[in-house]
Write a protein that holds these residues in place. Structure first.
Motif, PDB file in Angstrom:
ATOM      1  N   GLY A  76      13.306   1.358  15.403  1.00  0.00           N
ATOM      2  CA  GLY A  76      12.742   0.027  15.289  1.00  0.00           C
ATOM      3  C   GLY A  76      11.505   0.029  14.423  1.00  0.00           C
ATOM      4  N   SER A  77      11.216  -1.120  13.809  1.00  0.00           N
ATOM      5  CA  SER A  77      10.070  -1.197  12.912  1.00  0.00           C
ATOM      6  C   SER A  77       9.083  -2.273  13.341  1.00  0.00           C
ATOM      7  CB  SER A  77      10.539  -1.456  11.476  1.00  0.00           C
ATOM      8  OG  SER A  77      11.342  -2.627  11.416  1.00  0.00           O
ATOM      9  N   GLY A  78       9.137  -2.686  14.611  1.00  0.00           N
ATOM     10  CA  GLY A  78       8.162  -3.624  15.121  1.00  0.00           C
ATOM     11  C   GLY A  78       8.089  -4.898  14.302  1.00  0.00           C
ATOM     12  N   SER A  79       6.858  -5.285  13.949  1.00  0.00           N
ATOM     13  CA  SER A  79       6.655  -6.527  13.216  1.00  0.00           C
ATOM     14  C   SER A  79       6.749  -6.368  11.706  1.00  0.00           C
ATOM     15  CB  SER A  79       5.279  -7.108  13.578  1.00  0.00           C
ATOM     16  OG  SER A  79       4.247  -6.205  13.196  1.00  0.00           O
ATOM     17  N   VAL A  80       7.004  -5.171  11.225  1.00  0.00           N
ATOM     18  CA  VAL A  80       7.118  -4.965   9.777  1.00  0.00           C
ATOM     19  C   VAL A  80       8.386  -5.659   9.273  1.00  0.00           C
ATOM     20  CG1 VAL A  80       7.246  -3.284   7.897  1.00  0.00           C
ATOM     21  CG2 VAL A  80       5.985  -2.727   9.993  1.00  0.00           C
ATOM     22  N   PRO A  81       8.263  -6.558   8.295  1.00  0.00           N
ATOM     23  CA  PRO A  81       9.452  -7.270   7.812  1.00  0.00           C
ATOM     24  C   PRO A  81      10.403  -6.362   7.065  1.00  0.00           C
ATOM     25  CG  PRO A  81       7.587  -7.729   6.390  1.00  0.00           C
ATOM     26  CD  PRO A  81       7.047  -6.963   7.566  1.00  0.00           C
ATOM     27  N   LYS A  82      11.659  -6.705   7.079  1.00  0.00           N
ATOM     28  CA  LYS A  82      12.641  -5.955   6.302  1.00  0.00           C
ATOM     29  C   LYS A  82      12.477  -6.296   4.826  1.00  0.00           C
ATOM     30  CE  LYS A  82      16.106  -5.751   9.991  1.00  0.00           C
ATOM     31  NZ  LYS A  82      17.488  -6.110  10.396  1.00  0.00           N
ATOM     32  N   PRO A  83      12.809  -5.361   3.939  1.00  0.00           N
ATOM     33  CA  PRO A  83      12.686  -5.650   2.509  1.00  0.00           C
ATOM     34  C   PRO A  83      13.607  -6.793   2.103  1.00  0.00           C
ATOM     35  CG  PRO A  83      13.877  -3.602   2.872  1.00  0.00           C
ATOM     36  CD  PRO A  83      13.305  -3.997   4.191  1.00  0.00           C
ATOM     37  N   PRO A  84      13.113  -7.716   1.288  1.00  0.00           N
ATOM     38  CA  PRO A  84      13.932  -8.854   0.874  1.00  0.00           C
ATOM     39  C   PRO A  84      14.914  -8.470  -0.211  1.00  0.00           C
ATOM     40  CG  PRO A  84      11.814  -8.938  -0.223  1.00  0.00           C
ATOM     41  CD  PRO A  84      11.756  -7.766   0.729  1.00  0.00           C
ATOM     42  N   GLN A  85      15.929  -9.255  -0.361  1.00  0.00           N
ATOM     43  CA  GLN A  85      16.905  -9.049  -1.432  1.00  0.00           C
ATOM     44  C   GLN A  85      16.435  -9.840  -2.644  1.00  0.00           C
ATOM     45  OE1 GLN A  85      20.526 -10.234   0.721  1.00  0.00           O
ATOM     46  NE2 GLN A  85      21.110  -8.080   0.817  1.00  0.00           N
ATOM     47  N   ILE A  86      15.595  -9.205  -3.439  1.00  0.00           N
ATOM     48  CA  ILE A  86      14.993  -9.822  -4.614  1.00  0.00           C
ATOM     49  C   ILE A  86      15.235  -8.921  -5.815  1.00  0.00           C
ATOM     50  CG2 ILE A  86      12.817 -10.515  -5.696  1.00  0.00           C
ATOM     51  CD1 ILE A  86      11.744 -11.189  -2.944  1.00  0.00           C
ATOM     52  N   ALA A  87      15.651  -9.509  -6.915  1.00  0.00           N
ATOM     53  CA  ALA A  87      15.958  -8.737  -8.120  1.00  0.00           C
ATOM     54  C   ALA A  87      14.921  -8.933  -9.223  1.00  0.00           C
ATOM     55  CB  ALA A  87      17.349  -9.106  -8.648  1.00  0.00           C
ATOM     56  N   GLU A  88      13.868  -9.688  -8.944  1.00  0.00           N
ATOM     57  CA  GLU A  88      12.834  -9.942  -9.948  1.00  0.00           C
ATOM     58  C   GLU A  88      11.588  -9.133  -9.587  1.00  0.00           C
ATOM     59  OE1 GLU A  88       9.843 -11.034 -12.273  1.00  0.00           O
ATOM     60  OE2 GLU A  88       9.683 -11.826 -10.213  1.00  0.00           O
ATOM     61  N   PRO A  89      11.082  -8.273 -10.496  1.00  0.00           N
ATOM     62  CA  PRO A  89      10.008  -7.334 -10.163  1.00  0.00           C
ATOM     63  C   PRO A  89       8.740  -7.966  -9.604  1.00  0.00           C
ATOM     64  CG  PRO A  89      11.020  -6.737 -12.254  1.00  0.00           C
ATOM     65  CD  PRO A  89      11.598  -8.067 -11.875  1.00  0.00           C
ATOM     66  N   ALA A  90       8.226  -9.004 -10.254  1.00  0.00           N
ATOM     67  CA  ALA A  90       6.971  -9.604  -9.804  1.00  0.00           C
ATOM     68  C   ALA A  90       7.123 -10.215  -8.414  1.00  0.00           C
ATOM     69  CB  ALA A  90       6.490 -10.654 -10.797  1.00  0.00           C
ATOM     70  N   ALA A  91       8.255 -10.871  -8.165  1.00  0.00           N
ATOM     71  CA  ALA A  91       8.489 -11.483  -6.856  1.00  0.00           C
ATOM     72  C   ALA A  91       8.580 -10.410  -5.770  1.00  0.00           C
ATOM     73  CB  ALA A  91       9.762 -12.323  -6.891  1.00  0.00           C
ATOM     74  N   TYR A  92       9.245  -9.303  -6.079  1.00  0.00           N
ATOM     75  CA  TYR A  92       9.359  -8.233  -5.090  1.00  0.00           C
ATOM     76  C   TYR A  92       7.998  -7.589  -4.844  1.00  0.00           C
ATOM     77  CZ  TYR A  92      11.259  -4.326  -2.434  1.00  0.00           C
ATOM     78  OH  TYR A  92      11.527  -3.424  -1.429  1.00  0.00           O
ATOM     79  N   ALA A  93       7.234  -7.393  -5.897  1.00  0.00           N
ATOM     80  CA  ALA A  93       5.913  -6.789  -5.748  1.00  0.00           C
ATOM     81  C   ALA A  93       5.025  -7.646  -4.856  1.00  0.00           C
ATOM     82  CB  ALA A  93       5.271  -6.587  -7.113  1.00  0.00           C
ATOM     83  N   LYS A  94       5.098  -8.967  -5.004  1.00  0.00           N
ATOM     84  CA  LYS A  94       4.297  -9.852  -4.168  1.00  0.00           C
ATOM     85  C   LYS A  94       4.718  -9.735  -2.706  1.00  0.00           C
ATOM     86  CE  LYS A  94       4.905 -13.574  -6.786  1.00  0.00           C
ATOM     87  NZ  LYS A  94       4.762 -14.979  -7.259  1.00  0.00           N
ATOM     88  N   ALA A  95       6.015  -9.647  -2.461  1.00  0.00           N
ATOM     89  CA  ALA A  95       6.496  -9.478  -1.090  1.00  0.00           C
ATOM     90  C   ALA A  95       6.061  -8.131  -0.524  1.00  0.00           C
ATOM     91  CB  ALA A  95       8.021  -9.603  -1.055  1.00  0.00           C
ATOM     92  N   ALA A  96       6.098  -7.101  -1.359  1.00  0.00           N
ATOM     93  CA  ALA A  96       5.697  -5.766  -0.910  1.00  0.00           C
ATOM     94  C   ALA A  96       4.208  -5.721  -0.598  1.00  0.00           C
ATOM     95  CB  ALA A  96       6.052  -4.728  -1.971  1.00  0.00           C
ATOM     96  N   ALA A  97       3.393  -6.371  -1.416  1.00  0.00           N
ATOM     97  CA  ALA A  97       1.954  -6.402  -1.160  1.00  0.00           C
ATOM     98  C   ALA A  97       1.657  -7.117   0.154  1.00  0.00           C
ATOM     99  CB  ALA A  97       1.236  -7.083  -2.317  1.00  0.00           C
ATOM    100  N   GLN A  98       2.370  -8.206   0.405  1.00  0.00           N
ATOM    101  CA  GLN A  98       2.177  -8.925   1.658  1.00  0.00           C
ATOM    102  C   GLN A  98       2.531  -8.037   2.845  1.00  0.00           C
ATOM    103  OE1 GLN A  98       4.290 -12.684   2.008  1.00  0.00           O
ATOM    104  NE2 GLN A  98       2.684 -13.444   3.341  1.00  0.00           N
TER     105      GLN A  98
END
Length: 230
Positions: A76-98
């Protein structure tokens, strides 16, 4: 004296390393892009009205030990969100930073935090610098102290962009990206902290991430990259 506790946040992890060591796992494919890094230090945000904890115990700077490998993490990963299905680098980076700037010790233990963060990483071991991400998580003792105070944080992302050095390098040699498809993205935002008895504060954050986005595939995190020209 009030007991206060440091936040889980991007730190000076690896600031003493050479630039070559910092990007070793991605340099084979994107040396021309990351060699423009101006410093081996990570980008960090300055305090802005943050009610910083009195205790300033450092975030660990070592690589994961054999006793702290992913295979030994709890389920289990508690409250850590699962990685999103995003194919655009900047959008994924923003999600990862969050994701990197958010945590909740009230319902997530340290092992779960690590496991959740590990799921965001590329599975291509040649390019995955797990140590640069692992190093952002406090030691087990410090995490326990944070949990005693119900410490938690959320993040608001302001923007993400390709640094000028990356864009220039890509313009100079477009083919350099086509082996590993590693993109460099700088993300800016704000982290809001809270702990028991109403304590809290806010802090500006900035981080440069290396994100792998192969054609026709979702993106994945490769590394927390050295700072590059904005």
């Amino acid at each position: 004296m009030r007991n206060r506790f440091p936040s889980l946040s991007l730190s000076s992890y690896g600031s003493g390393w050479s630039a070559n060591r910092r990007v070793a796992t991605v340099a084979a494919a994107v040396a021309a892009l990351l060699a423009l890094a101006a410093s081996a230090a990570l980008l960090t945000g300055g305090g802005n009205g943050h009610q910083a904890p009195d205790s300033t115990a450092p975030v660990p700077t070592g690589s994961p030990s054999s006793s702290e490998t992913v295979s030994k993490l709890s389920s289990g990963s508690g409250s850590v969100p699962k990685p999103p299905q995003i194919a655009e680098p900047a959008a994924y980076a923003k999600a990862a930073a969050q994701m990197l700037w958010s945590y909740d010790t009230r319902d997530t233990n340290r092992d779960q935090q690590l496991l959740g963060m590990r799921a965001w990483m590329t599975t291509e071991t040649t390019y995955a610098d797990w140590a640069s991400v692992f190093g952002q998580v406090p030691t087990p003792v410090l995490w326990s102290r944070m949990a005693d105070q119900d410490q938690h944080a959320s993040a608001h992302i302001i923007e993400g962009h390709y640094p000028g050095a990356f864009k220039q390098a890509l313009a100079d040699d477009p083919s350099a990206i086509t082996e590993a498809y590693i993109y460099v993205v700088t993300v800016n935002g704000k982290q809001t902290l809270g702990w028991r008895h109403g304590g809290g504060g806010a802090e500006e954050r900035a981080v440069t991430l290396a994100v792998q986005c192969r054609p026709n595939n979702d993106c994945a995190l490769a590394a927390i990259a050295p700072s590059v020209t904005q």
